[in-house]
Design a protein around this motif. Structure first.
Motif, PDB file in Angstrom:
ATOM      1  N   ALA A  51       0.933  -0.921   0.154  1.00 11.41           N
ATOM      2  CA  ALA A  51       0.009  -0.173  -0.105  1.00 11.41           C
ATOM      3  C   ALA A  51       0.924   1.172  -0.145  1.00 11.41           C
ATOM      4  N   ILE A  52       1.825   1.197   0.657  1.00  7.30           N
ATOM      5  CA  ILE A  52       2.736   2.360   0.843  1.00  7.30           C
ATOM      6  C   ILE A  52       3.486   2.400  -0.495  1.00  7.30           C
ATOM      7  N   LEU A  53       3.913   1.402  -1.062  1.00  7.60           N
ATOM      8  CA  LEU A  53       4.641   1.445  -2.673  1.00  7.60           C
ATOM      9  C   LEU A  53       3.608   2.090  -3.340  1.00  7.60           C
ATOM     10  N   ALA A  54       2.404   1.810  -3.544  1.00 10.55           N
ATOM     11  CA  ALA A  54       1.281   2.238  -4.389  1.00 10.55           C
ATOM     12  C   ALA A  54       1.285   3.982  -4.163  1.00 10.55           C
ATOM     13  N   GLN A  55       1.367   4.229  -2.924  1.00 11.82           N
ATOM     14  CA  GLN A  55       1.039   5.466  -2.622  1.00 11.82           C
ATOM     15  C   GLN A  55       2.476   6.309  -2.876  1.00 11.82           C
TER      16      GLN A  55
ATOM     17  N   SER B  58       5.419   9.718  -7.248  1.00 13.18           N
ATOM     18  CA  SER B  58       6.344   9.622  -8.371  1.00 13.18           C
ATOM     19  C   SER B  58       5.697  10.317  -9.525  1.00 13.18           C
ATOM     20  N   GLU B  59       4.446   9.969  -9.832  1.00 11.12           N
ATOM     21  CA  GLU B  59       3.685  10.468 -11.023  1.00 11.12           C
ATOM     22  C   GLU B  59       3.573  11.921 -10.834  1.00 11.12           C
ATOM     23  N   LEU B  60       3.075  12.276  -9.659  1.00 10.89           N
ATOM     24  CA  LEU B  60       3.134  13.998  -9.555  1.00 10.89           C
ATOM     25  C   LEU B  60       4.445  14.518  -9.541  1.00 10.89           C
ATOM     26  N   TRP B  61       5.775  13.934  -8.931  1.00  8.05           N
ATOM     27  CA  TRP B  61       6.819  14.659  -9.258  1.00  8.05           C
ATOM     28  C   TRP B  61       7.214  14.759 -10.616  1.00  8.05           C
ATOM     29  N   ALA B  62       6.797  13.587 -11.475  1.00  2.94           N
ATOM     30  CA  ALA B  62       7.068  13.621 -12.902  1.00  2.94           C
ATOM     31  C   ALA B  62       6.562  14.943 -13.468  1.00  2.94           C
ATOM     32  N   ALA B  63       5.330  15.203 -13.159  1.00  2.00           N
ATOM     33  CA  ALA B  63       4.670  16.213 -13.706  1.00  2.00           C
ATOM     34  C   ALA B  63       5.041  17.629 -13.132  1.00  2.00           C
TER      35      ALA B  63
ATOM     36  N   VAL C 126       3.042  25.765 -10.824  1.00  2.00           N
ATOM     37  CA  VAL C 126       3.694  25.410  -9.510  1.00  2.00           C
ATOM     38  C   VAL C 126       2.565  25.494  -8.560  1.00  2.00           C
ATOM     39  N   ALA C 127       1.580  26.629  -8.472  1.00  2.00           N
ATOM     40  CA  ALA C 127       0.644  26.921  -7.646  1.00  2.00           C
ATOM     41  C   ALA C 127      -0.272  25.635  -7.632  1.00  2.00           C
ATOM     42  N   ALA C 128      -0.869  25.183  -8.754  1.00  2.00           N
ATOM     43  CA  ALA C 128      -1.564  24.310  -8.920  1.00  2.00           C
ATOM     44  C   ALA C 128      -1.060  22.783  -8.321  1.00  2.00           C
ATOM     45  N   GLN C 129       0.299  22.755  -8.658  1.00  2.00           N
ATOM     46  CA  GLN C 129       0.608  21.008  -8.601  1.00  2.00           C
ATOM     47  C   GLN C 129       1.482  20.995  -7.423  1.00  2.00           C
ATOM     48  N   ASN C 130       1.901  21.968  -6.497  1.00  2.00           N
ATOM     49  CA  ASN C 130       2.766  21.600  -5.337  1.00  2.00           C
ATOM     50  C   ASN C 130       1.884  21.034  -3.964  1.00  2.00           C
ATOM     51  N   LEU C 131       0.564  21.640  -3.955  1.00  2.00           N
ATOM     52  CA  LEU C 131      -0.012  20.837  -3.083  1.00  2.00           C
ATOM     53  C   LEU C 131      -0.387  19.415  -3.097  1.00  2.00           C
ATOM     54  N   PRO C 132      -1.058  19.040  -4.322  1.00  2.00           N
ATOM     55  CA  PRO C 132      -1.062  17.611  -4.283  1.00  2.00           C
ATOM     56  C   PRO C 132       0.082  16.848  -4.376  1.00  2.00           C
ATOM     57  N   LEU C 133       1.236  17.535  -4.558  1.00  2.00           N
ATOM     58  CA  LEU C 133       2.304  16.578  -4.298  1.00  2.00           C
ATOM     59  C   LEU C 133       2.881  16.605  -2.940  1.00  2.00           C
ATOM     60  N   LEU C 134       2.547  17.656  -2.183  1.00  2.00           N
ATOM     61  CA  LEU C 134       2.766  17.694  -0.734  1.00  2.00           C
ATOM     62  C   LEU C 134       1.573  16.780  -0.101  1.00  2.00           C
ATOM     63  N   LYS C 135       0.432  16.718  -0.273  1.00  2.00           N
ATOM     64  CA  LYS C 135      -0.612  16.079   0.292  1.00  2.00           C
ATOM     65  C   LYS C 135      -0.476  14.557  -0.061  1.00  2.00           C
ATOM     66  N   ASN C 136       0.008  14.267  -1.161  1.00  2.00           N
ATOM     67  CA  ASN C 136       0.262  12.623  -1.361  1.00  2.00           C
ATOM     68  C   ASN C 136       1.554  12.300  -0.602  1.00  2.00           C
ATOM     69  N   MET C 137       2.431  13.131  -0.605  1.00  2.00           N
ATOM     70  CA  MET C 137       3.749  12.768   0.311  1.00  2.00           C
ATOM     71  C   MET C 137       3.269  12.499   1.829  1.00  2.00           C
ATOM     72  N   ASN C 138       2.366  13.569   2.185  1.00  2.00           N
ATOM     73  CA  ASN C 138       1.938  13.513   3.606  1.00  2.00           C
ATOM     74  C   ASN C 138       1.172  12.267   3.787  1.00  2.00           C
ATOM     75  N   LYS C 139       0.493  11.624   2.917  1.00  2.00           N
ATOM     76  CA  LYS C 139      -0.284  10.463   2.983  1.00  2.00           C
ATOM     77  C   LYS C 139       0.576   9.130   3.094  1.00  2.00           C
ATOM     78  N   ALA C 140       1.644   9.235   2.455  1.00  2.00           N
ATOM     79  CA  ALA C 140       2.730   8.346   2.462  1.00  2.00           C
ATOM     80  C   ALA C 140       3.362   8.284   4.078  1.00  2.00           C
ATOM     81  N   VAL C 141       3.683   9.612   4.422  1.00  2.00           N
ATOM     82  CA  VAL C 141       4.322   9.825   5.829  1.00  2.00           C
ATOM     83  C   VAL C 141       3.165   9.284   6.987  1.00  2.00           C
ATOM     84  N   GLN C 142       2.002   9.388   6.571  1.00  2.00           N
ATOM     85  CA  GLN C 142       0.931   8.940   7.792  1.00  2.00           C
ATOM     86  C   GLN C 142       0.986   7.360   7.707  1.00  2.00           C
ATOM     87  N   MET C 143       1.017   6.762   6.626  1.00  2.00           N
ATOM     88  CA  MET C 143       0.905   5.376   6.368  1.00  2.00           C
ATOM     89  C   MET C 143       2.098   4.639   7.117  1.00  2.00           C
ATOM     90  N   TYR C 144       3.230   5.170   6.871  1.00  2.00           N
ATOM     91  CA  TYR C 144       4.434   4.900   7.882  1.00  2.00           C
ATOM     92  C   TYR C 144       4.384   5.048   9.259  1.00  2.00           C
TER      93      TYR C 144
END
Length: 267
Positions: A80-84, A89-94, A115-133
């Motif tokens: 599950a964490i790997l999927a997250q 990684s996809e958001l980072w590529a964008a 930058v304004a549109a994309q930075n928060l989805p990147l942050l939020k999805n990274m945060n989700k991974a942190v919470q899973m860990y």
């Protein structure tokens, strides 16, 4: 059901939560650096910083997935964490082309809007991974300590997020929304800092008794007292932005010292 957490020692788990958490900060730091370049503030230094920040984000993301001995990261095996992390990684590529554009030249409005549109989805999805860990660590790290490391780590991100928000305002991007965001970020930083000192039941923070860590939090508090007035006023004058550019990194670094002290205190 996952037994994967048992593959990580307590110390490793602390490192994983810390570095995954630091990724949240790096999303905001990169965005801030792009916006500083756009404003013409310390352009060469910020280009160099941006390249470093992006490289570290990339290296850490790969390290979380595959393990990285130089970072002290074990390989993540939880599906599950790997999927997250795959989503991240996809958001980072964008997002990465925005970084490349700012390194190559002056980023135009189109880049800043991305930058304004994309930075928060990147942050939020990274945060989700942190919470899973953090959840996965439940079995071998005291939950109050996991929360403390997580939220102290999140403070690092907030130092960069608030600076990014000030710079979005300065660059004329979504000004009203970013003024509201800035107020929220400042409020959360303030509340969390208080909670790290004295505890905050709603945030799940037990407070800090350790004298050395409290002394380090005092250093953070001192810098915060200096920076907060600029943010409270959303001061985008040349002097205000110069102060923001000068104070945000010391605030980040001193906060990071506190995180490391919490991490070390894990027995």
């Amino acid at each position: 059901f996952s037994c994967n957490s048992f593959a990580f020692s307590k110390q490793q788990m602390g490192t994983v939560i810390n570095l995954a958490g630091k990724q949240r900060m790096l999303t905001q730091k990169m965005s801030k650096e792009i916006l500083l370049i756009a404003k013409g503030i310390d352009v060469d230094a910020n280009r160099a910083n941006l390249k470093k920040t992006a490289d570290l984000f990339d290296k850490t993301l790969k390290g979380l997935v595959d393990g990285d001995a130089s970072l002290g990261l074990p390989k993540t095996t939880d599906a599950a964490i790997l999927a997250q992390l795959g989503k991240v990684s996809e958001l980072w590529a964008a997002f990465k082309p925005n970084v490349d554009a700012a390194i190559a030249g002056a980023p135009g409005k189109a880049v800043l809007e991305k930058v304004a549109a994309q930075n928060l989805p990147l942050l939020k999805n990274m945060n989700k991974a942190v919470q899973m860990y953090a959840k996965m660590s439940g079995s071998n790290l005291d939950p109050a300590m996991a929360t403390t490391i997580n939220l102290a780590g999140k403070q690092r991100m907030l130092t960069q997020k608030m600076t990014k928000e000030l710079l979005l305002i300065a660059n004329g991007i979504d000004v009203d929304a970013n003024k509201a965001n800035l107020r929220k970020t400042v409020g959360l930083f303030e509340r969390t800092l208080k909670g790290l000192f004295d505890g905050d039941a709603d945030l799940g923070l037990p407070g800090t008794k350790d004298a050395a860590i409290r002394a380090q939090l005092e250093v953070v508090q001192g810098l915060w007292n200096e920076y907060k007035p600029v943010l409270d006023k959303a001061d985008t004058s040349a002097a205000g932005l110069a102060k923001a550019a000068k104070l945000n990194i010391p605030l980040l670094k001193e906060m990071n010292k506190a995180v490391k002290m919490y991490e070390k205190s894990v027995k």
